[in-house]
Scaffold this motif. Sequence first.
Motif, PDB file in Angstrom:
ATOM      1  N   THR A 192       0.824  -1.209   0.000  1.00 11.23           N
ATOM      2  CA  THR A 192       0.000   0.000   0.000  1.00 11.23           C
ATOM      3  C   THR A 192       0.859   1.261   0.000  1.00 11.23           C
ATOM      4  O   THR A 192       0.645   2.166  -0.801  1.00 11.23           O
ATOM      5  N   ASP A 193       1.815   1.340   0.916  1.00 14.18           N
ATOM      6  CA  ASP A 193       2.717   2.506   0.910  1.00 14.18           C
ATOM      7  C   ASP A 193       4.078   2.218   1.530  1.00 14.18           C
ATOM      8  O   ASP A 193       4.748   3.131   2.010  1.00 14.18           O
ATOM      9  N   VAL A 194       4.488   0.951   1.481  1.00 11.63           N
ATOM     10  CA  VAL A 194       5.809   0.454   1.908  1.00 11.63           C
ATOM     11  C   VAL A 194       6.004   0.566   3.428  1.00 11.63           C
ATOM     12  O   VAL A 194       6.207  -0.426   4.096  1.00 11.63           O
ATOM     13  N   HIS A 195       5.973   1.787   3.942  1.00 14.11           N
ATOM     14  CA  HIS A 195       6.095   1.971   5.387  1.00 14.11           C
ATOM     15  C   HIS A 195       5.633   3.374   5.739  1.00 14.11           C
ATOM     16  O   HIS A 195       5.525   4.249   4.878  1.00 14.11           O
ATOM     17  N   THR A 196       5.402   3.579   7.040  1.00 18.91           N
ATOM     18  CA  THR A 196       4.976   4.888   7.531  1.00 18.91           C
ATOM     19  C   THR A 196       6.205   5.808   7.652  1.00 18.91           C
ATOM     20  O   THR A 196       7.305   5.344   7.965  1.00 18.91           O
ATOM     21  N   ASN A 197       5.983   7.092   7.377  1.00 22.42           N
ATOM     22  CA  ASN A 197       6.994   8.141   7.493  1.00 22.42           C
ATOM     23  C   ASN A 197       7.937   7.905   8.690  1.00 22.42           C
ATOM     24  O   ASN A 197       7.489   7.882   9.842  1.00 22.42           O
ATOM     25  N   VAL A 198       9.215   7.733   8.402  1.00 24.05           N
ATOM     26  CA  VAL A 198      10.163   7.389   9.473  1.00 24.05           C
ATOM     27  C   VAL A 198      10.442   8.573  10.396  1.00 24.05           C
ATOM     28  O   VAL A 198      10.478   8.432  11.619  1.00 24.05           O
ATOM     29  N   PHE A 199      10.624   9.738   9.803  1.00 20.47           N
ATOM     30  CA  PHE A 199      10.934  10.937  10.606  1.00 20.47           C
ATOM     31  C   PHE A 199       9.838  11.165  11.651  1.00 20.47           C
ATOM     32  O   PHE A 199      10.119  11.354  12.847  1.00 20.47           O
ATOM     33  N   SER A 200       8.590  11.093  11.233  1.00 24.13           N
ATOM     34  CA  SER A 200       7.471  11.278  12.165  1.00 24.13           C
ATOM     35  C   SER A 200       7.462  10.210  13.254  1.00 24.13           C
ATOM     36  O   SER A 200       7.175  10.501  14.416  1.00 24.13           O
ATOM     37  N   GLN A 201       7.752   8.971  12.863  1.00 25.27           N
ATOM     38  CA  GLN A 201       7.791   7.899  13.866  1.00 25.27           C
ATOM     39  C   GLN A 201       8.876   8.173  14.899  1.00 25.27           C
ATOM     40  O   GLN A 201       8.698   7.914  16.092  1.00 25.27           O
ATOM     41  N   MET A 202      10.005   8.702  14.434  1.00 33.28           N
ATOM     42  CA  MET A 202      11.100   8.999  15.365  1.00 33.28           C
ATOM     43  C   MET A 202      10.721  10.158  16.291  1.00 33.28           C
ATOM     44  O   MET A 202      11.081  10.165  17.474  1.00 33.28           O
ATOM     45  N   ILE A 203      10.019  11.140  15.743  1.00 32.99           N
ATOM     46  CA  ILE A 203       9.575  12.266  16.580  1.00 32.99           C
ATOM     47  C   ILE A 203       8.684  11.742  17.710  1.00 32.99           C
ATOM     48  O   ILE A 203       8.877  12.066  18.886  1.00 32.99           O
ATOM     49  N   ALA A 204       7.714  10.902  17.350  1.00 31.33           N
ATOM     50  CA  ALA A 204       6.798  10.375  18.367  1.00 31.33           C
ATOM     51  C   ALA A 204       7.533   9.491  19.371  1.00 31.33           C
ATOM     52  O   ALA A 204       7.266   9.551  20.574  1.00 31.33           O
ATOM     53  N   ALA A 205       8.476   8.680  18.878  1.00 27.73           N
ATOM     54  CA  ALA A 205       9.219   7.785  19.777  1.00 27.73           C
ATOM     55  C   ALA A 205       9.977   8.596  20.816  1.00 27.73           C
ATOM     56  O   ALA A 205       9.939   8.292  22.017  1.00 27.73           O
ATOM     57  N   ALA A 247       0.449   3.938  -7.039  1.00 28.51           N
ATOM     58  CA  ALA A 247       0.075   2.706  -7.752  1.00 28.51           C
ATOM     59  C   ALA A 247      -1.138   2.055  -7.087  1.00 28.51           C
ATOM     60  O   ALA A 247      -2.055   1.588  -7.764  1.00 28.51           O
ATOM     61  N   ASP A 248      -1.153   2.050  -5.768  1.00 29.35           N
ATOM     62  CA  ASP A 248      -2.268   1.449  -5.031  1.00 29.35           C
ATOM     63  C   ASP A 248      -3.576   2.188  -5.329  1.00 29.35           C
ATOM     64  O   ASP A 248      -4.605   1.567  -5.605  1.00 29.35           O
TER      65      ASP A 248
END
Lengths: 398, 398
Positions: free
Chosen positions: A267-280, B107-108
């Motif tokens: 669907t979209d490979v993975h969720t935005n990494v930068f945002s995930q790091m901010i939340a972590a 693409a999805d």
Amino acid sequence: MNYESMISEKMKGVKASAIREIFKVAGKPDIISFAGGLPAPESFPVEAIKKICEDILTQEPVTALQYGISEGYAPLMEEIKKRLEEKFNIDMTANEMVIVSGSQQGADLLTKVLINEGDGVVCEEPSFIGCLNTFRTYKAELYGVPTNENGMDTDILEETLKKHKNIKMIYTIPTFQNPSGNTASLETRKKMLALAQKYNVIIMEDNPYGELRFTGEDVPTIKSLDKTGHVVYIGSFSKVFSPGLRLAYMVFDKGLAEKIVVGKQATDVHTNVFSQMIAARYLKEYDIDESIAKSRDIYKHRCELMLSCMDKCFPKSVTYTRPEGGIFIWVTLPEGTDTLSLMKEAVEKKVAFVPGNTFMTDIDKPCNSFRLNYSTMPDEKIIKGIEILGELLKSKFD
Amino acid sequence: MNYESMISEKMKGVKASAIREIFKVAGKPDIISFAGGLPAPESFPVEAIKKICEDILTQEPVTALQYGISEGYAPLMEEIKKRLEEKFNIDMTANEMVIVSGSQQGADLLTKVLINEGDGVVCEEPSFIGCLNTFRTYKAELYGVPTNENGMDTDILEETLKKHKNIKMIYTIPTFQNPSGNTASLETRKKMLALAQKYNVIIMEDNPYGELRFTGEDVPTIKSLDKTGHVVYIGSFSKVFSPGLRLAYMVFDKGLAEKIVVGKQATDVHTNVFSQMIAARYLKEYDIDESIAKSRDIYKHRCELMLSCMDKCFPKSVTYTRPEGGIFIWVTLPEGTDTLSLMKEAVEKKVAFVPGNTFMTDIDKPCNSFRLNYSTMPDEKIIKGIEILGELLKSKFD
């Protein structure tokens, strides 16, 4: 070229959300809008996020900017797991997690994994338009079950499950529901889970508002009661941190993990990494509970103010919910009223809300309820807006 | 509970990407991995992004952290439109744009809007595993058309379109294709467009590598040749800015706009606003072409080094593409070789690549080709890794 003949069957019947169209009007500066569903911007921890961004881009910029993995950023998952175990009593040894780009993506993925065209999905009536539309884009058959101040009517839920063998999923927002503001009782939750087990269907428990309780006692999540893997839980950072960063998490039995991860990947490979790091980092280095407490205070004040204005200005024949948390109030007018045409009159008087038909499985049927939101409005606009609405309602129902 | 019986038909056949499994091995520090597809981290404009984050969170934090609209952040769309018109000759008065969370989401969404279960999608053979899996999650019928150094074989494409009336879409990466590294000639592109018009199908033109040319002359995008709305173009920031921020854009005829926007809305509401603002400011305030030129230099050097090592170390019976840009080389071994089992031998010798069957419509059929990536490896690892691979190949084919 003629695109009409090209559109897939599942997308043919899906229309742009009415809320979005209303937003276009509601966004005008002279309109008092109770139509939104946005968190209060005062609740965003801007200074903390600024400091965190600087730290990330100094200490580990490549991790933030490079591809990540489909499941999610491991340190964020660890922080969320701890929170789910400690605060929500969800057993993370029996469950897996995937970080998604907002709750709606969680709903989309679970629907993709479970639903064939024509399969049935039970929804609360009324329910969140966004997810109803998600189910429609998979050509699911929607079955609405009425709700009251205790949540879904479980007798009608059982009748529905008994009658329609194509049902695979029950969609519920048990706590401070959108749009009703109601919270399902513990009894309702237990009954729903027992019915899911009896009829072998999955419950999608969508809980974006669960931490926004400002009065009354917490009720356990359905997922915390689930020992058989019938519940998929979706939690979100949109209402307690930032919606713009698009962060939510799905928790599900290990048996569903492979397909959900493959679905996310395709669907979209993975969720935005930068945002995930901010939340972590925010969860690790700051006190999110303090920030959530601040949001609760804001919403408590605005909700109480709106309700007291409504008590004063609305005619007696108009009823409404008294939420213990969340951001919505559901108003019901005498039967036979069409709140879609009422909304047009209200907008002429510079007040916006969302007409109830929007939240129904059959959006074309007139509805005598509407949704009010109080989360972002300053006091004077709440007072003024409810006054205007009260006059309009009194001109019709007094 | 037994989930197997619950999984939707469309997801039953979709497996986790083999590349991801290989990554788990390839990620080990003692492995020389040519299996990836990541951009060189040296190309990330870290300092610029740090400054931009600070500016955004000082000047307009609420916009960055609040909900946005499904179409995308308007200033970013303006910057991209300018670039598409000036650099790519794409007429943005006839087209609409939506910002998506990476090309794969584009693409999805297009697949969701066009494809019913059983509808046909033509793919280059070999093609990008990620999108092949996307099509599989919609239960599309995949039709592979072989490619050569001029792109898709248009005679076989026409035969395929003539034979299979269920085909609705042609998926192509015409420039520096993944995995072959080949670029479709202008003649191939014109022929593909003419066939799309003749058979009334949509071309999905996926162009993540198009700006990474390090030798030879640019070839116009198919979208720039399209006057009839048969081409949906997907551009990406993943290879020229940052993949972790998940930013791409779809460009399509106005006639497709409503359904694509509704699809986006029902899938994940909108793309991360903060990331969109970072990219918008970067395009406005910095020189992305300078940054891209730096990437091109890195990839030119690594590609030439890898090719010269291959020329020296590989046996004569092994052939390979000589890309003019992008990040991949496609290696073909004598017929009858199974590169999946070869890969296992290579990994024992501490070198990883992706076996060719991964990129095929039928992934279970043995394939005598494999993909090499050169974008992230330092010189000494390229030299050493190709030496090891060369020895392995010579032990078999010399």
